[in-house]
Design a protein around this motif. Structure first.
Motif, PDB file in Angstrom:
ATOM      1  N   SER A  83     -15.970  23.391  23.793  1.00  0.00           N
ATOM      2  CA  SER A  83     -15.726  22.140  23.092  1.00  0.00           C
ATOM      3  C   SER A  83     -16.189  21.000  23.980  1.00  0.00           C
ATOM      4  O   SER A  83     -15.607  20.729  25.028  1.00  0.00           O
ATOM      5  CB  SER A  83     -14.236  21.994  22.754  1.00  0.00           C
ATOM      6  OG  SER A  83     -14.003  20.861  21.940  1.00  0.00           O
ATOM      7  N   ILE A  84     -17.269  20.319  23.571  1.00  0.00           N
ATOM      8  CA  ILE A  84     -17.942  19.330  24.399  1.00  0.00           C
ATOM      9  C   ILE A  84     -17.369  17.937  24.138  1.00  0.00           C
ATOM     10  O   ILE A  84     -17.289  17.492  22.981  1.00  0.00           O
ATOM     11  CB  ILE A  84     -19.452  19.339  24.116  1.00  0.00           C
ATOM     12  CG1 ILE A  84     -20.053  20.694  24.487  1.00  0.00           C
ATOM     13  CG2 ILE A  84     -20.160  18.218  24.863  1.00  0.00           C
ATOM     14  CD1 ILE A  84     -21.504  20.850  24.080  1.00  0.00           C
ATOM     15  N   LYS A  85     -17.012  17.242  25.205  1.00  0.00           N
ATOM     16  CA  LYS A  85     -16.546  15.861  25.091  1.00  0.00           C
ATOM     17  C   LYS A  85     -17.737  14.963  24.818  1.00  0.00           C
ATOM     18  O   LYS A  85     -18.721  14.957  25.556  1.00  0.00           O
ATOM     19  CB  LYS A  85     -15.840  15.424  26.371  1.00  0.00           C
ATOM     20  CG  LYS A  85     -15.232  14.032  26.287  1.00  0.00           C
ATOM     21  CD  LYS A  85     -14.497  13.677  27.565  1.00  0.00           C
ATOM     22  CE  LYS A  85     -13.894  12.274  27.462  1.00  0.00           C
ATOM     23  NZ  LYS A  85     -13.178  11.890  28.705  1.00  0.00           N
ATOM     24  N   MET A  86     -17.658  14.182  23.748  1.00  0.00           N
ATOM     25  CA  MET A  86     -18.757  13.316  23.341  1.00  0.00           C
ATOM     26  C   MET A  86     -18.545  11.887  23.853  1.00  0.00           C
ATOM     27  O   MET A  86     -17.422  11.494  24.192  1.00  0.00           O
ATOM     28  CB  MET A  86     -18.885  13.311  21.818  1.00  0.00           C
ATOM     29  CG  MET A  86     -19.177  14.690  21.238  1.00  0.00           C
ATOM     30  SD  MET A  86     -20.794  15.333  21.713  1.00  0.00           S
ATOM     31  CE  MET A  86     -21.858  14.368  20.643  1.00  0.00           C
ATOM     32  N   PRO A  87     -19.619  11.100  23.933  1.00  0.00           N
ATOM     33  CA  PRO A  87     -19.490   9.726  24.420  1.00  0.00           C
ATOM     34  C   PRO A  87     -18.583   8.873  23.541  1.00  0.00           C
ATOM     35  O   PRO A  87     -18.429   9.119  22.340  1.00  0.00           O
ATOM     36  CB  PRO A  87     -20.931   9.198  24.376  1.00  0.00           C
ATOM     37  CG  PRO A  87     -21.788  10.414  24.360  1.00  0.00           C
ATOM     38  CD  PRO A  87     -21.005  11.460  23.634  1.00  0.00           C
ATOM     39  N   GLY A  88     -17.996   7.845  24.156  1.00  0.00           N
ATOM     40  CA  GLY A  88     -17.131   6.930  23.417  1.00  0.00           C
ATOM     41  C   GLY A  88     -15.867   7.597  22.945  1.00  0.00           C
ATOM     42  O   GLY A  88     -15.302   8.464  23.604  1.00  0.00           O
ATOM     43  N   ASN A  89     -15.436   7.211  21.789  1.00  0.00           N
ATOM     44  CA  ASN A  89     -14.195   7.751  21.206  1.00  0.00           C
ATOM     45  C   ASN A  89     -14.465   8.829  20.166  1.00  0.00           C
ATOM     46  O   ASN A  89     -13.571   9.179  19.389  1.00  0.00           O
ATOM     47  CB  ASN A  89     -13.380   6.618  20.573  1.00  0.00           C
ATOM     48  CG  ASN A  89     -12.913   5.612  21.602  1.00  0.00           C
ATOM     49  OD1 ASN A  89     -12.510   5.977  22.711  1.00  0.00           O
ATOM     50  ND2 ASN A  89     -12.982   4.321  21.253  1.00  0.00           N
TER      51      ASN A  89
ATOM     52  N   ALA B 145     -28.084  12.787  14.343  1.00  0.00           N
ATOM     53  CA  ALA B 145     -28.039  11.445  14.921  1.00  0.00           C
ATOM     54  C   ALA B 145     -27.226  11.387  16.201  1.00  0.00           C
ATOM     55  O   ALA B 145     -26.705  10.342  16.577  1.00  0.00           O
ATOM     56  CB  ALA B 145     -27.491  10.443  13.901  1.00  0.00           C
ATOM     57  N   ALA B 146     -27.134  12.498  16.912  1.00  0.00           N
ATOM     58  CA  ALA B 146     -26.384  12.546  18.175  1.00  0.00           C
ATOM     59  C   ALA B 146     -27.215  11.928  19.297  1.00  0.00           C
ATOM     60  O   ALA B 146     -28.450  11.894  19.237  1.00  0.00           O
ATOM     61  CB  ALA B 146     -26.043  13.994  18.522  1.00  0.00           C
ATOM     62  N   PRO B 147     -26.566  11.447  20.365  1.00  0.00           N
ATOM     63  CA  PRO B 147     -27.294  10.866  21.503  1.00  0.00           C
ATOM     64  C   PRO B 147     -27.871  11.953  22.411  1.00  0.00           C
ATOM     65  O   PRO B 147     -27.448  12.132  23.553  1.00  0.00           O
ATOM     66  CB  PRO B 147     -26.215  10.042  22.202  1.00  0.00           C
ATOM     67  CG  PRO B 147     -24.938  10.746  21.915  1.00  0.00           C
ATOM     68  CD  PRO B 147     -25.097  11.306  20.524  1.00  0.00           C
ATOM     69  N   ASP B 148     -28.853  12.688  21.895  1.00  0.00           N
ATOM     70  CA  ASP B 148     -29.407  13.848  22.603  1.00  0.00           C
ATOM     71  C   ASP B 148     -30.691  13.541  23.369  1.00  0.00           C
ATOM     72  O   ASP B 148     -31.244  14.410  24.035  1.00  0.00           O
ATOM     73  CB  ASP B 148     -29.669  14.995  21.620  1.00  0.00           C
ATOM     74  CG  ASP B 148     -30.357  14.526  20.347  1.00  0.00           C
ATOM     75  OD1 ASP B 148     -31.305  13.730  20.444  1.00  0.00           O
ATOM     76  OD2 ASP B 148     -29.949  14.943  19.254  1.00  0.00           O
ATOM     77  N   GLY B 149     -31.198  12.289  23.278  1.00  0.00           N
ATOM     78  CA  GLY B 149     -32.408  11.913  23.993  1.00  0.00           C
ATOM     79  C   GLY B 149     -33.583  12.769  23.569  1.00  0.00           C
ATOM     80  O   GLY B 149     -33.834  12.986  22.387  1.00  0.00           O
ATOM     81  N   GLY B 150     -34.309  13.291  24.566  1.00  0.00           N
ATOM     82  CA  GLY B 150     -35.430  14.168  24.264  1.00  0.00           C
ATOM     83  C   GLY B 150     -35.017  15.563  23.868  1.00  0.00           C
ATOM     84  O   GLY B 150     -35.833  16.342  23.381  1.00  0.00           O
ATOM     85  N   GLY B 151     -33.749  15.915  24.118  1.00  0.00           N
ATOM     86  CA  GLY B 151     -33.231  17.220  23.724  1.00  0.00           C
ATOM     87  C   GLY B 151     -33.032  18.198  24.858  1.00  0.00           C
ATOM     88  O   GLY B 151     -32.324  19.196  24.698  1.00  0.00           O
ATOM     89  N   ALA B 152     -33.642  17.956  26.032  1.00  0.00           N
ATOM     90  CA  ALA B 152     -33.518  18.891  27.153  1.00  0.00           C
ATOM     91  C   ALA B 152     -32.093  18.866  27.706  1.00  0.00           C
ATOM     92  O   ALA B 152     -31.504  17.803  27.890  1.00  0.00           O
ATOM     93  CB  ALA B 152     -34.514  18.537  28.258  1.00  0.00           C
TER      94      ALA B 152
ATOM     95  N   LYS C 160     -32.680  11.397  28.963  1.00  0.00           N
ATOM     96  CA  LYS C 160     -32.295  10.160  28.278  1.00  0.00           C
ATOM     97  C   LYS C 160     -31.163  10.363  27.265  1.00  0.00           C
ATOM     98  O   LYS C 160     -30.920   9.483  26.430  1.00  0.00           O
ATOM     99  CB  LYS C 160     -33.511   9.521  27.586  1.00  0.00           C
ATOM    100  CG  LYS C 160     -34.658   9.199  28.526  1.00  0.00           C
ATOM    101  CD  LYS C 160     -35.832   8.602  27.758  1.00  0.00           C
ATOM    102  CE  LYS C 160     -37.008   8.338  28.689  1.00  0.00           C
ATOM    103  NZ  LYS C 160     -38.182   7.786  27.951  1.00  0.00           N
ATOM    104  N   GLY C 161     -30.493  11.501  27.314  1.00  0.00           N
ATOM    105  CA  GLY C 161     -29.346  11.727  26.439  1.00  0.00           C
ATOM    106  C   GLY C 161     -28.056  11.218  27.059  1.00  0.00           C
ATOM    107  O   GLY C 161     -27.962  11.024  28.275  1.00  0.00           O
ATOM    108  N   ALA C 162     -27.036  11.021  26.224  1.00  0.00           N
ATOM    109  CA  ALA C 162     -25.745  10.512  26.699  1.00  0.00           C
ATOM    110  C   ALA C 162     -24.659  11.576  26.679  1.00  0.00           C
ATOM    111  O   ALA C 162     -23.505  11.280  26.987  1.00  0.00           O
ATOM    112  CB  ALA C 162     -25.320   9.309  25.849  1.00  0.00           C
TER     113      ALA C 162
END
Length: 489
Positions: free
Chosen positions: A28-34, A102-109, A138-140
C-alpha cells in the motif's frame, strides 16, 4: 544387420528442468498530499539462476485508492538465503516503468527494492517485510511501506532452442526422461467488447484486443491470466489484467468445450472510472474445434468493480490453441507424435524518436517492453508484446500488440540470426497521440548468441497510430531467453 540397427536408433533431445516460481505480492503506497494510499498488487515469474538467486519479470496494477488504471511492467532480481530449513531471507529489487490515471508518475521509471523474511510451507512460501518505491524520473510518488507476498514453485521442462521443429514418434521417447504425463496449456487470442451498463461511459461499447493463457492443474480445473487493451470506442488508455480459475467440460467427443471462469484483477484508464481499479470477472465460454488443436471461442460474462460503481457486460470472439507438453502419456489422449516447439522471451528497452503528443509537442520517449514469440514452424513466429513508458514524460503510456515475424537460420558460426516482424494492436495514455488506440509497428533486427539460452537483441522500426499523429522511428536493445518444449499430439 549392423547398418539396420544403427539407423533404427533415435536419440531424443536432452531434457532440462528450469526451476522457477510465481509470485503475487501486495503493498500500500503512500501518495503525495492528502490522497488515499494506492493499493498495489503484482504478478511475477522468476527463474532460479542457482540455489540462492533469481531473476524475472512482473506487472503491477492498482486495486485500491483513486488511481484505477495505474499499471507498470518491470524486471526482478533477488537473493534468497536460508536461515533454517524453512526460514529464509528474500532481498532484491524491481525496476520498471508505467503509470496512469493522471497520477504524478513523471516519465514512469521507478525502483522497488525489498527486504523480506520468508517461510517455506513445502508447496508454497510466504514472505513479508520492508519495501521502498520511488518514481524517480520527475515523478512525485515516493514511499516506504510493508509488503507481503505468496510464492508458488513453477518449474518447466525444456530442450535447446536449436531442436525446434524436430519430430519423433512417441515410441522414441519410451526410454527417455520425457516419458511422463503431459501437461496441458492453451492460448486464446481474442477481440472483446465491453458494453458499459454503469459508470461514466454508460451506453458505450469499448472494443478490446488481448490474450488469455490457461494452465491445467487437472483434466478439468485450470487457472488463467488474461490481459486486454482498448483500441476503439473511447480515448486510448484503457487496460485490464485478470487472474483466476475455472472448470472445463468437454463433450461431443472433445470437439466442443464449455468453460466457466471467475477472475479478479486490476483495470482502468482511458477515462474509465473504476475507482481504485479492483475488478471481478465471471464468465462462461463455448468452444468448437476447427482442426487439430485449434478451436473457435465465444465468451459472455461481466466485468465490474465489487461495489458496481463500474459494471459492463462482455462479449468476445477468438481463436484458441491447445498444447499438450513436456510428457508423452495422458489419461484422455493416445499420442503418436512429439515435436519440439520454439519459444523466445524478450525483455528490451525501446526509444521512440520525437513521439508526437496531444499537445502538439514532439519529444523522445522510452519504454520497457516484454515480448514473447511462439514459433509456428522453424522460421515463422506469432508474437505478443506489452510495453510501458519509463522515460520521456509519458508515464501513463502503454501498449498491448500482437503479430507475426520471421527469423533466419543462425550464421557466423551459429552466433547470429536476423528477424523481421509486423505487430499491431492497442496503445495509449501518457499524452501520446494515438487517437482511439490502434497502432502498427513493423521492425527488423538481429540476435547475437551469448550462451545456451541467452542472446543480445537489437532492432529498429517504425510506429504509426491510426487516428493519431504518432508516427516515429524507433530502436530497441535487450535480452532474449530462448528454448524449445515438447508438444505431443
Amino acid at each position: 544387420m549392423s547398418v539396420h540397427f544403427f539407423y533404427a536408433q533415435t536419440t531424443t533431445p536432452q531434457k532440462e528442468t528450469q526451476n522457477g516460481f510465481g509470485q503475487i505480492d501486495f503493498l500500500s503506497i503512500k501518495m503525495p498530499g492528502n490522497e488515499k494510499n494506492m493499493d498495489f498488487t503484482g504478478i511475477h515469474y522468476n527463474l532460479k539462476i542457482n540455489d540462492w538467486s533469481y531473476a524475472g519479470v512482473g506487472i503491477y496494477g492498482a486495486v485500491g485508492g483513486i488511481r484505477g488504471g495505474f499499471f507498470t511492467l518491470g524486471i526482478n532480481a533477488g537473493i534468497q538465503q536460508k536461515i533454517t530449513d524453512n526460514l529464509f531471507i528474500d532481498t532484491g529489487f524491481h525496476f520498471g516503468g508505467g503509470g496512469g490515471a493522471a497520477a504524478p508518475d513523471g516519465g514512469g521509471a521507478f525502483i522497488l527494492p525489498h527486504l523480506n523474511l520468508g517461510y517455506n510451507f513445502k508447496y508454497f512460501s510466504t514472505t513479508a517485510g520492508y519495501s521502498y518505491v520511488n518514481f524517480f524520473d520527475k515523478g512525485a510518488i515516493k514511499s516506504s511501506q510493508f509488503n507481503v507476498a505468496l510464492q508458488i514453485p513453477l518449474s518447466f521442462e525444456n530442450a535447446n532452442f536449436k531442436e525446434r521443429e524436430n519430430s519423433f514418434k512417441i515410441d522414441d521417447f519410451k526410454n527417455s526422461s520425457w516419458n511422463t504425463r503431459s501437461n496441458r496449456i492453451s492460448l486464446l487470442m481474442h477481440l472483446n467488447n465491453l458494453s458499459v451498463t454503469k459508470g461514466n461511459y454508460k451506453g458505450k461499447t469499448i472494443r478490446l484486443a488481448g490474450f488469455e493463457l490457461n494452465s491445467y492443474l487437472t483434466d478439468n480445473i485450470f487457472f488463467f491470466v488474461k490481459a486486454d487493451g482498448a483500441y476503439h470506442g473511447i480515448k486510448a488508455g484503457y487496460m485490464d489484467v485478470l487472474l483466476g480459475g475455472g472448470y472445463h467440460l468437454s463433450m461431443n467427443k472433445n470437439r466442443t468445450n464449455i468453460l466457466a471462469k471467475f477472475g479478479i484483477g486490476a483495470g482502468g484508464g482511458g477515462g474509465v472510472e473504476t475507482k481504485g481499479g479492483f475488478l471481478i470477472y465471471p464468465d462462461i465460454s463455448i468452444e468448437q474445434k476447427l482442426f487439430e488443436n485449434i478451436y473457435a471461442s465465444i465468451n459472455k460474462g461481466y466485468l465490474m468493480s465489487p461495489d458496481a460503481h463500474f459494471s459492463s457486460s462482455t462479449l468476445g470472439f477468438g481463436l484458441k490453441y491447445y498444447i499438450d507438453k513436456d510428457g508423452t502419456t495422458s489419461k484422455e489422449n493416445d499420442f503418436s507424435i512429439g515435436k519440439f516447439k520454439g519459444l523466445e522471451t524478450i525483455i528490451k528497452q525501446d526509444l521512440y524518436f520525437n513521439a508526437s503528443r496531444n499537445t502538439g509537442i514532439n519529444e523522445n520517449m522510452h519504454q520497457i517492453s516484454l515480448q514473447i514469440n511462439f514459433f509456428l514452424n522453424k522460421y515463422v513466429y506469432a508474437s505478443g508484446q506489452t510495453s510501458f513508458a519509463n522515460f520521456g514524460d509519458a508515464g501513463a503510456y502503454a501498449e498491448g500488440i500482437v503479430g507475426l515475424g520471421i527469423q533466419s537460420n543462425s550464421f557466423f558460426n551459429n552466433t547470429t540470426s536476423v528477424f523481421a516482424q509486423l505487430l499491431g494492436g492497442a496503445a495509449g495514455g501518457g499524452g501520446i497521440s494515438t487517437g482511439q488506440g490502434l497502432i502498427a509497428k513493423p521492425s527488423i533486427g538481429v540476435n547475437y548468441r551469448l550462451g545456451n539460452k541467452l542472446n543480445l537483441r537489437g532492432g529498429l522500426g517504425y510506429v504509426k497510430a491510426r487516428g493519431g499523429s504518432l508516427s516515429s522511428a524507433y530502436l530497441n536493445f535487450g535480452i532474449n531467453y530462448d528454448f524449445s518444449f515438447l508438444s505431443v499430439k
